[in-house]
Enzyme design. Structure first.
Site, PDB file in Angstrom:
ATOM      1  N   HIS A  19       0.845  -1.395  -0.009  1.00  0.00           N
ATOM      2  CA  HIS A  19       0.100   0.084  -0.036  1.00  0.00           C
ATOM      3  C   HIS A  19       0.910   1.266  -0.055  1.00  0.00           C
ATOM      4  O   HIS A  19       2.115   1.203  -0.040  1.00  0.00           O
ATOM      5  CB  HIS A  19      -0.922  -0.196   1.162  1.00  0.00           C
ATOM      6  CG  HIS A  19      -0.623  -0.139   2.653  1.00  0.00           C
ATOM      7  ND1 HIS A  19       0.386   0.873   2.921  1.00  0.00           N
ATOM      8  CD2 HIS A  19      -0.463  -1.052   3.576  1.00  0.00           C
ATOM      9  CE1 HIS A  19       0.750   0.735   4.291  1.00  0.00           C
ATOM     10  NE2 HIS A  19       0.340  -0.674   4.659  1.00  0.00           N
ATOM     11  N   HIS A  22       3.912   1.576   2.511  1.00  0.00           N
ATOM     12  CA  HIS A  22       5.193   0.956   2.102  1.00  0.00           C
ATOM     13  C   HIS A  22       5.898   1.716   0.970  1.00  0.00           C
ATOM     14  O   HIS A  22       6.864   1.915   1.061  1.00  0.00           O
ATOM     15  CB  HIS A  22       4.763  -0.629   1.723  1.00  0.00           C
ATOM     16  CG  HIS A  22       3.865  -1.345   2.392  1.00  0.00           C
ATOM     17  ND1 HIS A  22       2.883  -1.939   1.923  1.00  0.00           N
ATOM     18  CD2 HIS A  22       3.948  -1.536   3.913  1.00  0.00           C
ATOM     19  CE1 HIS A  22       2.422  -2.629   3.029  1.00  0.00           C
ATOM     20  NE2 HIS A  22       2.928  -2.434   4.106  1.00  0.00           N
ATOM     21  N   CYS A 127      -0.956 -12.250  20.964  1.00  0.00           N
ATOM     22  CA  CYS A 127      -1.662 -12.323  20.038  1.00  0.00           C
ATOM     23  C   CYS A 127      -1.016 -12.544  18.685  1.00  0.00           C
ATOM     24  O   CYS A 127       0.128 -11.890  18.225  1.00  0.00           O
ATOM     25  CB  CYS A 127      -2.210 -10.592  20.011  1.00  0.00           C
ATOM     26  SG  CYS A 127      -2.822 -10.208  18.538  1.00  0.00           S
ATOM     27  N   CYS A 130      -0.286  -9.590  16.148  1.00  0.00           N
ATOM     28  CA  CYS A 130       0.955  -8.566  16.424  1.00  0.00           C
ATOM     29  C   CYS A 130       1.986  -9.566  16.403  1.00  0.00           C
ATOM     30  O   CYS A 130       2.995  -8.920  16.546  1.00  0.00           O
ATOM     31  CB  CYS A 130       0.685  -7.951  17.840  1.00  0.00           C
ATOM     32  SG  CYS A 130      -0.773  -7.127  18.237  1.00  0.00           S
ATOM     33  N   CYS A 144      -7.549  -7.857  21.865  1.00  0.00           N
ATOM     34  CA  CYS A 144      -6.213  -7.150  21.115  1.00  0.00           C
ATOM     35  C   CYS A 144      -6.981  -6.018  20.471  1.00  0.00           C
ATOM     36  O   CYS A 144      -7.825  -6.246  19.521  1.00  0.00           O
ATOM     37  CB  CYS A 144      -5.556  -7.748  20.505  1.00  0.00           C
ATOM     38  SG  CYS A 144      -4.402  -6.731  19.173  1.00  0.00           S
ATOM     39  N   HIS A 147      -6.361  -6.106  16.450  1.00  0.00           N
ATOM     40  CA  HIS A 147      -6.791  -7.053  15.788  1.00  0.00           C
ATOM     41  C   HIS A 147      -8.171  -7.571  16.051  1.00  0.00           C
ATOM     42  O   HIS A 147      -8.640  -8.847  15.499  1.00  0.00           O
ATOM     43  CB  HIS A 147      -5.644  -8.307  15.752  1.00  0.00           C
ATOM     44  CG  HIS A 147      -4.489  -7.836  15.086  1.00  0.00           C
ATOM     45  ND1 HIS A 147      -3.402  -7.399  15.881  1.00  0.00           N
ATOM     46  CD2 HIS A 147      -4.165  -7.804  13.777  1.00  0.00           C
ATOM     47  CE1 HIS A 147      -2.334  -6.754  14.915  1.00  0.00           C
ATOM     48  NE2 HIS A 147      -2.898  -7.243  13.756  1.00  0.00           N
ATOM     49  N   LYS A 296      -7.032   5.734   9.860  1.00  0.00           N
ATOM     50  CA  LYS A 296      -6.215   4.861   9.567  1.00  0.00           C
ATOM     51  C   LYS A 296      -6.354   4.053   8.396  1.00  0.00           C
ATOM     52  O   LYS A 296      -7.461   3.547   8.112  1.00  0.00           O
ATOM     53  CB  LYS A 296      -5.943   3.947  10.905  1.00  0.00           C
ATOM     54  CG  LYS A 296      -4.858   3.229  11.121  1.00  0.00           C
ATOM     55  CD  LYS A 296      -4.796   2.280  12.516  1.00  0.00           C
ATOM     56  CE  LYS A 296      -3.894   1.288  12.097  1.00  0.00           C
ATOM     57  NZ  LYS A 296      -3.836   0.144  13.454  1.00  0.00           N
ATOM     58  N   LYS A 299      -7.842  -2.581   6.253  1.00  0.00           N
ATOM     59  CA  LYS A 299      -8.759  -3.482   5.368  1.00  0.00           C
ATOM     60  C   LYS A 299     -10.136  -3.528   5.714  1.00  0.00           C
ATOM     61  O   LYS A 299     -10.987  -3.232   4.736  1.00  0.00           O
ATOM     62  CB  LYS A 299      -8.278  -4.954   5.508  1.00  0.00           C
ATOM     63  CG  LYS A 299      -7.059  -5.416   4.392  1.00  0.00           C
ATOM     64  CD  LYS A 299      -6.874  -6.942   4.492  1.00  0.00           C
ATOM     65  CE  LYS A 299      -5.325  -7.128   4.533  1.00  0.00           C
ATOM     66  NZ  LYS A 299      -4.784  -8.267   5.077  1.00  0.00           N
TER      67      LYS A 299
HETATM   68  N1  MSP Z   1       8.119  -6.577   8.844  1.00  0.00           N
HETATM   69  C1  MSP Z   1       8.220  -5.351   9.663  1.00  0.00           C
HETATM   70  C2  MSP Z   1       9.284  -4.468   9.382  1.00  0.00           C
HETATM   71  C3  MSP Z   1      10.666  -5.331   9.461  1.00  0.00           C
HETATM   72  S1  MSP Z   1      11.990  -4.275   9.382  1.00  0.00           S
HETATM   73  C4  MSP Z   1      13.379  -5.231   9.983  1.00  0.00           C
HETATM   74  C5  MSP Z   1       6.939  -4.548   9.430  1.00  0.00           C
HETATM   75  N2  MSP Z   1       6.260  -4.660   8.218  1.00  0.00           N
HETATM   76  S2  MSP Z   1       5.070  -3.584   7.601  1.00  0.00           S
HETATM   77  O1  MSP Z   1       5.018  -4.165   6.422  1.00  0.00           O
HETATM   78  O2  MSP Z   1       4.017  -3.945   8.548  1.00  0.00           O
HETATM   79  O3  MSP Z   1       5.523  -2.211   7.745  1.00  0.00           O
HETATM   80  C6  MSP Z   1       6.766  -1.793   7.326  1.00  0.00           C
HETATM   81  C7  MSP Z   1       6.603  -0.075   7.236  1.00  0.00           C
HETATM   82  O4  MSP Z   1       5.810   0.251   6.189  1.00  0.00           O
HETATM   83  C8  MSP Z   1       6.496   0.652   8.398  1.00  0.00           C
HETATM   84  O5  MSP Z   1       7.359   0.620   9.399  1.00  0.00           O
HETATM   85  C9  MSP Z   1       6.256   2.034   7.806  1.00  0.00           C
HETATM   86  O6  MSP Z   1       7.731   2.666   7.353  1.00  0.00           O
HETATM   87  C10 MSP Z   1       5.449   1.554   6.480  1.00  0.00           C
HETATM   88  N3  MSP Z   1       3.948   1.895   6.722  1.00  0.00           N
HETATM   89  C11 MSP Z   1       3.019   0.986   7.058  1.00  0.00           C
HETATM   90  N4  MSP Z   1       2.001   1.789   7.129  1.00  0.00           N
HETATM   91  C12 MSP Z   1       2.062   3.188   6.941  1.00  0.00           C
HETATM   92  C13 MSP Z   1       1.256   4.142   6.777  1.00  0.00           C
HETATM   93  N5  MSP Z   1      -0.119   4.151   7.037  1.00  0.00           N
HETATM   94  N6  MSP Z   1       1.597   5.332   6.473  1.00  0.00           N
HETATM   95  C14 MSP Z   1       3.246   5.440   6.365  1.00  0.00           C
HETATM   96  N7  MSP Z   1       4.148   4.298   6.363  1.00  0.00           N
HETATM   97  C15 MSP Z   1       3.395   3.165   6.746  1.00  0.00           C
HETATM   98  O7  MSP Z   1       6.553  -3.738  10.154  1.00  0.00           O
END
Ligand code: MSP
Length: 501
Positions: A19, A22, A127, A130, A144, A147, A296, A299
């Site tokens: 999304h 990321h 959980c 998480c 939680c 979730h 936020k 899904k």
């Molecule tokens: N797998 C772990 C990270 C391990 S790193 C050694 C993780 N993954 S994640 O896919 O859930 O999220 C990774 C990153 O995506 C977050 O830290 C953040 O940088 C980015 N984001 C996820 N949701 C976001 C928003 N809503 N807005 C901006 N960035 C966000 O956590």
């Protein structure tokens, strides 16, 4: 001196589709990687996917696939969208790869050898959403809150990491700026963590099956966070036969992460590295979080924006720009999807695109598409813009680069309004020649500034002034005034950003 720049993104959980959250972290890393390459630094840019844990196993089962099959497909979604967004990563690590498993096993053995790991019993509410134990006080009506699931009471033998042994050192490194945490507000937040209770954490799980076995006790798998954090060094070959890249690129110059994973990166990770006698990262930048129309992304709400859709609608460069321009790098911000079209039209179609077509059209109309003569009326203001652009990027402030681009467009538009070339064409050809020179040279600078953020557009802009070979040079060879010479050809620009209704 040999300058290197090693930049990483978080590795993304494969149980989510990519999304824009990321994409934001990955595009930011790409901008900085491209900028450093342009400075002539040897860059290593790593991203990847985080594939272990019970949640992934559950999702795979639901999809009727083996965990590995599931990961192969979902990791592919990330690799594909990064391709579409023109992400220039040098490597892509998957935690299910052999090289990573080997490296992580090596790290665990090493932590055990130095006495940083001990065995104990753990009982707690777990959980699986998480992937962590949660405390009673975090629950909302017994569930939680994230979730909406009742946690399970779990008692198991675990291996623990003696975090307490290393906390004073980690705190000192951050306090003294040996590990720089950006932005400042987040650094303060991290310093605050040391005042709270930080417990030893378990590095293994008995009841989870989908993971890397603990090398000295195969009845357990390695805790996902120890597995995941290690990617930053296993991808460089740490703990494997070929560790040339590790020797060359570690310590990381920059980890880009979201605020949700700050404790793992700013406390646990440095502590693990210190215990294993490995250098700590130099900078950790915490990005802000997107909300969509004040909510936020989730899904359940159904408001997740897929970066693929942005690329399909706007193209890769605009998608990159539109995500980065929402708010200052490091701040949180709310996104209104309908603003994307407005911003595209104002900043890109009417701003950059319109400027480049106007200037190149005038050069063609008045001087047959050749640079008329040299002048330096805009030399000083452009130098000032470059200075704040470069100072900004040196501190990872991507918004300063965007500001530089906008200022350049405003400067050019103002200069056109003031000089009215169409009137000079009738009254003062000598002055007109100077004005067109300043504008053409300004476009060349604009093309360079745009590069880290919109690489394809940059090539198109620089092509109009015959300088599309810029990638053979370093930025410092190109970003001074006066490189266009009289007689150089100027090509009329295609519409860079057609207006969207
Ligand atoms: N797998 C772990 C990270 C391990 S790193 C050694 C993780 N993954 S994640 O896919 O859930 O999220 C990774 C990153 O995506 C977050 O830290 C953040 O940088 C980015 N984001 C996820 N949701 C976001 C928003 N809503 N807005 C901006 N960035 C966000 O956590």
């Amino acid at each position: 001196m040999h300058n290197k720049f090693y930049v990483t993104t978080p590795i993304y959980y494969v149980n989510d589709k990519p999304h824009i959250g990321h994409a934001y972290a990955t595009i930011s890393a790409d901008v900085l990687a491209r900028y450093h390459r342009f400075l002539g630094h040897e860059v290593h840019f790593l991203t990847g996917t985080d594939e272990h844990g019970s949640k992934v196993a559950e999702s795979a089962a639901k999809a009727g696939q083996t965990p590995q099959e599931f990961c192969d497909i979902t990791s592919g979604h990330f690799q594909m969208v990064w391709d579409r967004l023109d992400i220039s990563n040098n490597d892509f690590i998957r935690t299910t790869e052999e090289r990573h498993k080997q490296g992580v096993a090596f790290i665990l053995n090493r932590l055990k050898e130095v006495g940083a790991i001990y065995e104990s019993e753990y009982e707690g509410l777990y959980c699986s959403g998480c992937e962590k134990f949660i405390t009673e006080k975090d629950l909302v009506s017994g569930e939680c809150p994230d979730h909406k699931k009742k946690p399970e009471l779990i008692k198991e033998k675990n291996y623990f990491f003696k975090l307490s042994n290393y906390l004073p050192q980690v705190e000192k490194l951050i306090d003294e700026g040996k590990i720089k945490v950006h932005p400042e507000s987040r650094r303060r937040e991290v310093m605050g963590l040391f005042k709270q209770e930080l417990n030893d954490f378990s590095v293994s799980r008995e009841h989870v099956k989908w993971g890397i076995p603990v090398p000295f006790d195969v009845s357990q798998v390695i805790y996902v966070w120890v597995d995941a954090l290690s990617n930053y060094i296993t991808a460089l070959g740490y703990g494997q036969a070929d560790d040339v890249a590790f020797k060359k690129f570690w310590p990381a110059d920059l980890h880009i992460i979201g605020k949700d994973i700050l404790k793992f990166h700013c406390v646990y990770w440095p502590a693990m590295l210190i215990a294993a006698d490995i250098e700590v990262p130099k900078n950790i930048f915490i990005t802000g979080y997107f909300t969509i129309d004040g909510q936020k992304m989730s899904k359940t709400i159904g408001n997740i924006i897929d970066p693929n859709e942005l690329v399909s609608q706007f193209g890769s460069d605009p998608a990159r720009y539109l995500l980065l321009c929402q708010f200052p790098f490091g701040a949180d911000g709310d996104i209104k999807a309908e603003n994307f079209v407005l911003q595209y039209n104002s900043d890109l179609a009417n701003g950059i695109g319109n400027l480049v077509s106007r200037v190149t059209a005038m050069a063609e109309k008045y001087f047959g598409g050749a640079v008329p003569e040299q002048d330096d009326e805009l030399k000083e203001p452009v130098a000032a813009i470059w200075q704040s652009y470069q100072e900004g990027l040196a501190n990872f402030q991507i918004d300063k680069a965007i500001e530089g681009i906008k200022k350049t467009v405003t400067l050019a538009d103002g200069y056109i309004d003031k000089n009215k070339p169409w009137e000079l064409a009738k009254t003062d050809r000598a002055k007109l020649a100077k004005v067109i020179y300043n504008l053409s040279e300004l476009i060349r600078h604009l093309g360079l500034m745009v590069y880290p953020i919109m690489p394809e557009t940059s090539v198109k802009i620089l092509n109009t002034v015959g300088k599309a070979d810029f990638t053979n040079y370093h930025l410092s060879d190109l970003n001074h005034w006066g490189l266009l010479n009289p007689g150089d050809k100027i090509n009329k620009s295609e519409a860079l950003f057609p207006r969207i209704q």
